[in-house]
Scaffold this motif. Structure first.
Motif, short mmCIF file in Angstrom:
data_model
loop_
_atom_site.label_atom_id
_atom_site.label_comp_id
_atom_site.label_asym_id
_atom_site.label_seq_id
_atom_site.Cartn_x
_atom_site.Cartn_y
_atom_site.Cartn_z
N ALA B 658 6.53 6.76 2.75
CA ALA B 658 6.85 6.54 1.34
C ALA B 658 6.97 7.88 0.62
O ALA B 658 6.30 8.85 0.97
CB ALA B 658 5.77 5.69 0.70
N TYR B 660 7.88 9.84 -3.37
CA TYR B 660 7.90 9.69 -4.83
C TYR B 660 8.96 10.62 -5.42
O TYR B 660 9.13 11.75 -4.94
CB TYR B 660 6.54 10.08 -5.42
CG TYR B 660 5.45 9.08 -5.17
CD1 TYR B 660 5.25 8.00 -6.05
CD2 TYR B 660 4.61 9.19 -4.08
CE1 TYR B 660 4.24 7.07 -5.82
CE2 TYR B 660 3.60 8.28 -3.85
CZ TYR B 660 3.42 7.22 -4.73
OH TYR B 660 2.42 6.31 -4.50
N PRO B 667 7.99 5.39 -6.87
CA PRO B 667 7.98 5.43 -5.40
C PRO B 667 9.35 5.09 -4.81
O PRO B 667 10.13 4.35 -5.42
CB PRO B 667 6.96 4.35 -5.03
CG PRO B 667 6.86 3.47 -6.21
CD PRO B 667 7.26 4.24 -7.41
N GLU B 689 4.22 10.72 0.00
CA GLU B 689 3.05 9.90 -0.30
C GLU B 689 1.81 10.57 0.30
O GLU B 689 1.85 11.07 1.42
CB GLU B 689 3.26 8.52 0.35
CG GLU B 689 2.04 7.65 0.42
CD GLU B 689 2.21 6.51 1.42
OE1 GLU B 689 1.76 5.41 1.11
OE2 GLU B 689 2.79 6.74 2.51
N GLN B 718 0.17 4.36 -0.77
CA GLN B 718 0.57 3.04 -1.26
C GLN B 718 -0.09 1.90 -0.51
O GLN B 718 0.07 0.74 -0.87
CB GLN B 718 2.10 2.93 -1.21
CG GLN B 718 2.74 3.84 -2.24
CD GLN B 718 4.25 3.87 -2.16
OE1 GLN B 718 4.88 2.96 -1.66
NE2 GLN B 718 4.84 4.95 -2.66
N SER B 719 -0.78 2.27 0.54
CA SER B 719 -1.56 1.25 1.24
C SER B 719 -2.85 1.90 1.71
O SER B 719 -3.00 3.13 1.62
CB SER B 719 -0.76 0.70 2.43
OG SER B 719 -0.34 1.76 3.24
N ARG B 751 -7.18 5.42 -0.12
CA ARG B 751 -6.96 4.16 -0.85
C ARG B 751 -7.72 3.07 -0.13
O ARG B 751 -7.57 2.88 1.08
CB ARG B 751 -5.47 3.81 -0.91
CG ARG B 751 -5.25 2.45 -1.57
CD ARG B 751 -3.83 2.15 -1.91
NE ARG B 751 -3.28 2.96 -2.98
CZ ARG B 751 -3.50 2.77 -4.28
NH1 ARG B 751 -4.34 1.81 -4.68
NH2 ARG B 751 -2.91 3.53 -5.18
N ASN B 780 2.41 7.26 -10.86
CA ASN B 780 2.75 5.88 -10.52
C ASN B 780 1.60 4.92 -10.80
O ASN B 780 1.33 4.02 -10.01
CB ASN B 780 3.20 5.77 -9.05
CG ASN B 780 3.86 4.44 -8.78
OD1 ASN B 780 4.55 3.89 -9.64
ND2 ASN B 780 3.64 3.90 -7.59
#
Lengths: 278, 837
Positions: B658, B660, B667, B689, B718-719, B751, B780
């Motif tokens: 991913a 940005y 994203p 990312e 993002q995950s 995360r 984001n």
């Protein structure tokens, strides 16, 4: 740019660089700069031409300002051969001589305008030459023809006119007492202004003068014709026996036109070989 | 005609035979000796071949033709700095038809009949294989006229070329990124206004990276003679490389990743010392800023318009009659004062240094060079002279340690005057008045006592000049890191200098060339690279300059330059609109300096390029095989410059993972191509990312103020997962970093469901930056977090996102969708937690 254009541009750059170097050597910096800038216009990416220009600019400016020392001048002059050599080696003309303003090739329209303008100018010189012939001022007439040759060195009409004038001059030298009215051998007029389609518009006064002149010339021709007619009749009645060479000259002068009329200068343009015959 | 045909055919055939017959290929092995378990010495057809296993991942193959085999030439290199490899024992298998040396990562198979060498990786995949019919060969015919080498000294080897392999590097080469099917010459050449087809150019780095099926290996051909690489142009199933003299001396470097290959290659030839931080600022040059009043005007031009700049250059007109190490009394009557005044405004001054020394008996450098016998001479002892800018010049022999020291001593006055940048130019070496454009090949060099010809030393002349300059600067100003910039060099040149791509042109084509050239230089081991922004020759449009400046903001060397008698090319010369855009671009460069400095520190420590083609990080993604229009700066920043006129959008090939948008924080899914907006005032810029991007406030020059606040922009995972980044800082000027006076921190983000945890690692190293604020900015953020904790303590939310307080606080900017945490930048570890539920 095709190969031919490239080669012409390279040859021109070469010539301009040499010329500039010579000028710089003779301290003619302004002339050198003119040549360098012409070269630069052809090869603007050549950093050595730029460097050459800068060096000569420096010479020019500091010499004019009186701020350059002998050492500085020597330094700059010593730097030039190498820079010029690189300018030559790195030649990659980006522009044709035409596009750069050098050896510009005009458009057909421009070519026609140029031709007409030249012809107009030549006519002026012919007219003046003719006036001088009438006044037996052969040197002046030849000077006018030289002006024609500057414009067009190949002008056949002018060549023949020149020859005739030289013959007249020679005759005048040999027989200073033999004075014939120049109007006797009056040739047809050179092309008139009206014949030229793209001439610069003459002002009214010039136009009036020209008409007057044409009228006078026609009058002179008529008078000359009359004189010639009577003179010829007398000659037939009382022939003179000239020397051999003179005979040839005289007979030539009688049989051939004083000078040929250039194509297109007559009202009837097809009559290109018209002769001045009574 | 019919009678003539057979004759013509015969002549053609004879010509074909004669052209083919100039190479003699090595035959069967006559004898061999295995030495120490890691090298083999072989004799075949009168030639000598030596194979050394230097490490598990590095093999050296040295082939010496019969002409030189009777007495082995000294084993020396100007590129290689590491020779003391720890003993590596290879497993040697001696069969009747082949010898095999096997390490953990490589196996070298030496076939005996005829002698052919193949190197494979640990899986048996061949990395290099001699062509069965050719292999190592040497010339039997007379060398080309002017080659400077006697008959029989040309060497070459042909390798099989897999159809699916791609080749990168080769130093400074204009044209496409991948160099397949190209024939390339290595001969340092001064070619102003080159094109994509021009070859060779200024620098020689005979190294290439092969990428095949996602795996990489490298090959370094260490030979400084006129050499060439034919990468399948002659025949699609083979590539070859060779030189007009010397040995066929090459190294095969195992990967399998491009990163590992570069690390190993630069371990061999050396890495860039960390440059001074100011050299990463914006640099302004032209031929020439003179007189002094003009230099001051330019300096004032930057400061009055609030456009940051760190370095001003003085081109050849600062000298007296182009005598290097002198000052023009007319243009620069008091250089020390001028440099001091400029220093007070935050500028450093770099001056051009050309190798040609004017032949003038009243010129101190010429006299002392002559007395010290530091100039190049013909074999009979006559001095060599060539014309360059000052006219007739002598040339220092930089291959002599005494001459290098002499050169460095000449620099002392410049250094005392305050000069801090040493721009080495014309060091191919370029000579004006000869068709070869360089020094006569029979001219002799000391070559550190070996007495060899210019034919051997031509390609290392620039390298050794930068060495002399670097060492001279260091000797006379040991407290500061020297900044040397060079036009010509050889493999390993990064040890002494940055490099730029020479005399380019103000055109869109050259903007594209600049990028691929910088990328291939990076792959060749030189990370500190850049191009003349705006193009050296010609005048760019405002748009072209702005776009070039945008690319320049992400090349390690950010220097604008222009030729003499050309229009001004400073960032404010294109009207108010462009002045604003250019200011914004240079401001962006300065805010990014903490990141860029970290990238350069990584390059210095590991040899990795600062600018990386996408294939370098993603060798198995076929979309990147020829992708030379975008690149990664370091690992985290994907830069997609606009290289075409009037383009307001461009396609970007996003790698897997991913990403940005740097500008919007939005994203972007990776692994696909996407057309992105590219307005005139913005370079398309994307961040990986998981990145934690350090940045700082805008300053007008690097010395204006310490970093404060230090901003860490978090591009959240993002995950669920973890990402780790390293932050690096030091004083930016001295060599104290070599003694551990650095600030190194390991940052980590995790995360876990709706919680994002940022761990700011404890400071390592003894460098203490002045007290400052720390801003952690998280992009984001679709909504404000429910709570934010610093070191386990919930902190207060403030309305304003930009306040500085003694106690930590956080704020949310809904329009930007960003969360800010403000706290002090202590040396201890800190944990920041964003809880969204």
């Amino acid at each position: 740019m095709n190969e031919d254009e490239k080669q012409r541009a390279q040859a021109l750059i070469e010539r301009l660089l040499t010329e500039a170097h010579e000028h710089a050597g003779k301290e003619k910096y302004k002339e050198a700069l003119i040549a360098i800038r012409k070269a630069r216009a052809l090869d603007s990416a050549n950093i050595y031409i730029l460097a050459f220009e800068r060096q000569v600019e420096q010479l020019n400016e500091s010499t004019a300002a009186g701020t350059i020392t002998d050492l500085q001048k020597t330094d700059i002059l010593e730097s030039l051969p190498g820079i010029i050599e690189q300018a030559r080696v790195n030649q990659a003309p980006l522009t044709t001589p035409e596009a750069a303003g050098e050896e510009r090739r005009p458009t057909p329209e421009q070519q026609e305008q140029l031709r007409a303008a030249r012809q107009w100018l030549k006519n002026q010189y012919f007219q003046r030459a003719h006036e001088h012939v009438k006044n037996q001022e052969y040197d002046n007439a030849l000077a006018e023809l030289r002006r024609v040759f500057i414009i067009d060195s190949e002008d056949q009409f002018a060549r023949e006119f020149e020859l005739k004038i030289l013959q007249m001059q020679e005759l005048q030298r040999r027989k200073p007492l033999f004075v014939s009215d120049p109007s006797e051998t009056e040739p047809d007029l050179p092309p008139s202004l009206a014949d030229e389609p793209a001439l610069p518009p003459p002002d009214k006064a010039q136009k009036g003068n020209r008409l007057l002149m044409i009228a006078m010339i026609i009058a002179v021709c008529v008078i000359a014709f009359a004189f010639y007619y009577f003179w010829k009749r007398e000659q037939v009645a009382q022939p003179v026996v000239p020397e051999a060479s003179e005979e040839i000259e005289e007979s030539k002068a009688d049989d051939e036109p004083f000078y040929p009329i250039p194509a297109g200068s007559q009202a009837d343009s097809t009559k290109t070989d018209s002769t001045h015959t009574p | 005609m019919q009678r003539r045909c057979p004759l013509l055919l015969f002549l053609l055939f004879a010509f074909f035979l004669s052209s083919r017959a100039q190479w003699r290929s090595i035959g069967n092995v006559d004898s061999y000796v295995v030495r120490g378990g890691n090298s083999v010495h072989l004799k075949a057809s009168g030639a000598t071949v030596e194979v050394y296993v230097l490490s598990d991942h590095l093999v050296r193959i040295r082939c010496i033709p019969p002409a030189a085999s009777s007495q082995l030439p000294p084993d020396v290199s100007r590129a290689v700095v590491k020779t003391d490899w720890p003993a590596t024992t290879a497993e040697v298998t001696d069969a009747s038809d082949a010898l095999t040396l096997t390490t953990r990562a490589l196996s070298v198979t030496i076939r005996k009949h005829p002698l052919r060498i193949a190197v494979a990786d640990s899986t048996g995949t061949p990395l290099t294989r001699d062509h069965p019919g050719k292999g190592f060969s040497w010339s039997t015919a007379q060398a080309e006229p002017g080659a400077g080498t006697p008959s029989g000294t040309e060497v070459r080897v042909w390798h099989l070329m897999p159809p699916d392999a791609n080749y990168y590097g080769f130093g400074e080469k204009a044209g496409p990124l991948a160099r397949n099917h190209k024939h390339m010459t290595m001969w340092n050449s001064d070619i102003p206004a080159y094109s994509s087809a021009t070859d060779p150019l200024y620098q020689t780095i005979p190294f290439f990276l092969t990428v095949r099926n996602g795996k990489a290996h490298g090959l370094f051909f260490d030979n400084s003679y006129w050499s060439s690489f034919d990468m399948g142009k002659e025949s699609r199933d083979q590539y070859s490389f060779g030189a007009e003299g010397g040995e066929l001396n090459y190294y095969v470097i195992a990967g399998p990743s491009p990163r590992l290959v570069l690390q190993r290659f630069t371990e061999l030839v050396g890495r860039m010392p960390l440059p001074p931080r100011w050299s990463l600022g914006y640099q302004q040059c032209r031929w020439s800023y003179a007189p002094e009043s003009r230099v001051r005007e330019i300096a004032q031009g930057f400061r009055s318009r609030a456009i940051p700049c760190d370095v001003l250059y003085l081109d050849i007109d600062y000298m007296e009659g182009y005598r290097v190490f002198t000052w023009s009394a007319t243009n620069f009557p008091d250089p020390k004062r001028m440099i001091s005044d400029l220093g007070a405004q935050g500028f450093r001054v770099a001056v051009i240094l050309d190798p040609g020394i004017k032949t003038d008996s009243s010129y101190a450098a010429f006299r002392s060079g002559l007395e010290g016998k530091h100039f190049l001479t013909y074999p009979d002892g006559r001095l060599y002279f060539g014309d360059v800018w000052p006219g007739r010049c002598a040339f220092p022999d930089f291959t002599s340690s005494a001459a290098r020291r002499w050169w460095g001593d000449q620099m002392e006055d410049l250094i005392r005057t305050g000069v801090r940048g040493y721009w080495n130019d014309m060091n191919e070496p370029s000579v004006f008045n000869v068709p070869t454009k360089t020094v006569d090949l029979q001219v002799m060099h000391d070559d550190d006592g070996l007495r060899t010809t210019h034919a051997k030393n031509h390609n290392v002349y620039g390298l050794e000049m930068t060495r002399a300059s670097y060492e001279g600067a260091l000797r006379h100003n040991p407290a500061e890191r020297p900044f040397v910039l060079t036009r010509a060099s050889y493999a390993g040149g990064q040890r002494y200098s940055a490099a730029w791509t020479g005399d380019n042109v103000a055109s869109w084509e050259h903007l594209e060339l600049a990028l691929t050239m910088c990328l291939n230089l990076g792959i060749s081991g030189q990370p500190f690279v850049g191009s003349d922004i705006g193009g050296f020759i010609g005048h760019p449009s405002g748009e072209l300059f702005a776009r070039w400046l945008q690319l320049g903001a992400f090349t390690p060397l950010m220097r604008a330059h222009t030729v003499i008698n050309e229009k001004n090319k400073e960032p404010w010369e294109y009207g108010e609109t462009f002045t604003g855009i250019n200011r914004q671009t240079i401001n962006l460069r300065y805010t990014m300096l903490p990141y860029l400095y970290g990238v350069m520190a990584e390059a210095s420590a590991t040899g990795l390029p600062a600018m990386r083609p996408l294939l370098f990080e993603y060798p198995d993604d076929s979309r990147f095989v020829h992708e030379g229009s975008s690149f990664l700066l370091g690992s985290d920043l994907l830069v997609a410059p606009v290289l075409w006129p009037e383009a307001r959008e461009r396609e970007v090939r996003f790698p897997q993972g991913a990403w940005y948008d740097y500008w919007t924080g939005k994203p972007i899914a990776g692994g696909r191509n996407e057309t992105v907006p590219a307005p005139l005032d913005r370079i398309p810029l994307f961040v990986r990312e998981g990145a934690i991007l350090p940045s700082q406030q805008v300053v007008q020059h690097t010395g204006e103020a310490p970093i404060d606040p230090l901003t860490l922009t978090v591009f959240p995972l993002q995950s669920n997962g973890t990402a780790v980044r390293t932050y690096y800082e030091d004083d930016g000027l001295s060599f104290d970093y070599q003694k551990g006076v650095v600030l190194r921190r390991t940052h980590m983000q995790q995360r876990i469901g709706s919680t994002l945890i940022i761990d700011i690692g404890a400071a390592e190293g003894s460098y203490l930056p002045p007290s400052r604020s720390l801003v952690v900015r998280c992009v984001n953020a679709e909504k404000a977090p429910v709570s934010v904790y610093v070191n386990g303590v919930m902190i207060a939310q403030q309305v304003s996102p930009s306040g500085h307080t003694a106690t930590p606080e956080w704020s949310y900017a809904p329009a930007e969708r960003q969360v800010y945490v403000h706290c002090s930048d202590s040396r201890s570890a800190q944990r920041i937690e964003f809880r969204y539920e």
